[in-house]
Write a protein that holds these residues in place. Sequence first.
Motif, mmCIF file in Angstrom:
data_model
loop_
_atom_site.group_PDB
_atom_site.id
_atom_site.type_symbol
_atom_site.label_atom_id
_atom_site.label_comp_id
_atom_site.label_asym_id
_atom_site.label_seq_id
_atom_site.Cartn_x
_atom_site.Cartn_y
_atom_site.Cartn_z
ATOM 1 N N VAL A 119 33.799 30.823 44.054
ATOM 2 C CA VAL A 119 34.101 32.202 44.441
ATOM 3 C C VAL A 119 33.891 33.121 43.251
ATOM 4 O O VAL A 119 34.328 32.821 42.135
ATOM 5 C CB VAL A 119 35.557 32.339 44.946
ATOM 6 C CG1 VAL A 119 35.883 33.807 45.244
ATOM 7 C CG2 VAL A 119 35.788 31.483 46.190
ATOM 8 N N HIS A 120 33.213 34.239 43.489
ATOM 9 C CA HIS A 120 33.165 35.356 42.559
ATOM 10 C C HIS A 120 34.034 36.450 43.165
ATOM 11 O O HIS A 120 33.704 37.006 44.222
ATOM 12 C CB HIS A 120 31.734 35.872 42.390
ATOM 13 C CG HIS A 120 30.830 34.926 41.674
ATOM 14 N ND1 HIS A 120 29.509 35.243 41.379
ATOM 15 C CD2 HIS A 120 31.029 33.677 41.178
ATOM 16 C CE1 HIS A 120 28.947 34.235 40.744
ATOM 17 N NE2 HIS A 120 29.845 33.264 40.621
ATOM 18 N N ASP A 121 35.170 36.717 42.527
ATOM 19 C CA ASP A 121 36.109 37.695 43.063
ATOM 20 C C ASP A 121 36.025 38.978 42.247
ATOM 21 O O ASP A 121 36.091 38.939 41.011
ATOM 22 C CB ASP A 121 37.531 37.134 43.009
ATOM 23 C CG ASP A 121 38.444 37.797 44.020
ATOM 24 O OD1 ASP A 121 37.931 38.314 45.028
ATOM 25 O OD2 ASP A 121 39.671 37.789 43.807
ATOM 26 N N PHE A 122 35.910 40.096 42.940
ATOM 27 C CA PHE A 122 35.717 41.379 42.277
ATOM 28 C C PHE A 122 36.978 42.234 42.374
ATOM 29 O O PHE A 122 37.765 42.116 43.311
ATOM 30 C CB PHE A 122 34.526 42.108 42.883
ATOM 31 C CG PHE A 122 33.235 41.353 42.711
ATOM 32 C CD1 PHE A 122 32.502 41.463 41.542
ATOM 33 C CD2 PHE A 122 32.781 40.493 43.707
ATOM 34 C CE1 PHE A 122 31.327 40.745 41.369
ATOM 35 C CE2 PHE A 122 31.604 39.776 43.541
ATOM 36 C CZ PHE A 122 30.876 39.900 42.372
ATOM 37 N N ILE A 123 37.159 43.090 41.405
ATOM 38 C CA ILE A 123 38.321 43.974 41.396
ATOM 39 C C ILE A 123 38.229 44.964 42.544
ATOM 40 O O ILE A 123 39.157 45.111 43.333
ATOM 41 C CB ILE A 123 38.416 44.723 40.049
ATOM 42 C CG1 ILE A 123 38.605 43.727 38.906
ATOM 43 C CG2 ILE A 123 39.564 45.733 40.084
ATOM 44 C CD1 ILE A 123 38.466 44.356 37.527
ATOM 45 N N ASP A 124 37.115 45.635 42.651
ATOM 46 C CA ASP A 124 36.916 46.675 43.652
ATOM 47 C C ASP A 124 36.041 46.126 44.776
ATOM 48 O O ASP A 124 34.814 46.056 44.652
ATOM 49 C CB ASP A 124 36.253 47.897 43.009
ATOM 50 C CG ASP A 124 36.219 49.114 43.925
ATOM 51 O OD1 ASP A 124 36.285 48.923 45.151
ATOM 52 O OD2 ASP A 124 36.126 50.238 43.405
ATOM 53 N N SER A 125 36.680 45.732 45.879
ATOM 54 C CA SER A 125 35.923 45.158 46.994
ATOM 55 C C SER A 125 35.174 46.231 47.778
ATOM 56 O O SER A 125 34.292 45.918 48.582
ATOM 57 C CB SER A 125 36.864 44.403 47.928
ATOM 58 O OG SER A 125 37.821 45.277 48.477
ATOM 59 N N TYR A 126 35.518 47.492 47.559
ATOM 60 C CA TYR A 126 34.784 48.598 48.184
ATOM 61 C C TYR A 126 33.357 48.639 47.616
ATOM 62 O O TYR A 126 32.395 48.850 48.337
ATOM 63 C CB TYR A 126 35.520 49.900 47.887
ATOM 64 C CG TYR A 126 34.991 51.132 48.583
ATOM 65 C CD1 TYR A 126 35.598 51.600 49.752
ATOM 66 C CD2 TYR A 126 33.912 51.852 48.071
ATOM 67 C CE1 TYR A 126 35.137 52.737 50.383
ATOM 68 C CE2 TYR A 126 33.445 52.989 48.704
ATOM 69 C CZ TYR A 126 34.059 53.423 49.861
ATOM 70 O OH TYR A 126 33.591 54.551 50.488
ATOM 71 N N VAL A 127 33.252 48.416 46.316
ATOM 72 C CA VAL A 127 31.956 48.418 45.647
ATOM 73 C C VAL A 127 31.244 47.086 45.840
ATOM 74 O O VAL A 127 30.038 47.034 46.080
ATOM 75 C CB VAL A 127 32.134 48.711 44.139
ATOM 76 C CG1 VAL A 127 30.822 48.529 43.383
ATOM 77 C CG2 VAL A 127 32.689 50.113 43.937
#
Length: 408
Positions: free
Chosen positions: A189-197
């Motif tokens: 998994v690559h988890d991002f801070i801003d899932s909107y972006v």
Amino acid sequence: MNKMNIKTLLIAVIASMTVSLSAVFADGHKYTVTADNMSEHSSMLTPGMMNMFSAYPDTFKMNVHANGGDCTLDPDVAAISQTNGTMVNDNEGIEVPNVGQVPFPDPSHPQHYMWNYRMYAGTVSAVDRVQTSVYVKNDGSLTIGQQETSISFPTNPRTKTMYADNNLFALFMQKNLGPPRTAGTVTLVHDFIDSYVQPRKAWQYSPATRRVRRAPDITYDTLTTAGGGIVTVDSYGGFNGAQDKYDWKYEGKQTMIVPINNDDLANNAIEDVFTPNHPNMDMVRFEERDVHIIHATLKPGQRHLYASRTFYFLDGQPGMLVYHDAYDDNQDLMRANFQTTVAGNMGGIGLTDTACNVQGEYTMDFATRAYAGTNLFGPALSPRQTVYNGEEKAVSFYTPDGLRRYAR
């Protein structure tokens, strides 16, 4: 009565009181909440815990102790966590003064608590561990699993490896070691801070096909492999991922009975802890603590297994999650979850003695009368030491090719 007799009488009275108090505290707690006296303590109980008393009146109880030690933030993280950040992109992203800080040291919005908890994992640079999972059916039979996990947190100030993407929060690789039906399955998994972006990216290797495939459904209410079919992906670790499906409301601060300082659960064998219907409540330690209550209601037009959820966070920093109640479309309570917390390393290395750590997550399903313990750690549960802030995996490890090499 002469002075000597008065003195003798006082000594006798004090001795009698001491014996009486010793009897009260001999087993280590102040009082016990049971189904019989639950109503006396209802203001300090979550709906989930009250439902546990109703469902299992003969066995469920809470032994409430005097308050023990408080968990603390890593001093390096606390030093840079002085000023609140700002939520952006419909609150799906954050901008903070210092990379790696607690996003909102002075929370004033319901999602500030969610962000603080979600980003707390990033107060370490890397984790290498093997955790245990246990699923207990309604007949008391156990399914035991283990998962080998490596995680890197690029936003941590200690992280040595440089990543071009500043929105990247965590790189996660997990291999299922058991039970046999899931052994060999590996998830990246690559988890991002801003899932909107940037929404979460995930890949999975299946030993049946020996192929790596994109796994876009490792998010929201997809069920986890280790949770026995009753733990959603976004409940893993208490809560993770995007918050966009819900409207969030702050419901106040309240003194409640919460699980904390749970070393017994970390130090006892699985067979002793995982009794039918719920964990062995003689081994779960509770205290009276202040919590902040956050309620999430599904937005119109959104879909999720849980139509609403209530989260309970410890007051102060690091604001650990202690309870999570989940409701269905009829607003009936589906599941109750509690997280047990300890201070220090639980047999691992790399944390201060007062750093907060989750010992385990316990999810009770009222329809099936089954429950799951996931992310279980401790000397009696982990086959090897957990290493925090240790050597980081190479960037190439957290790629689809790295996943393929690791799986084989």
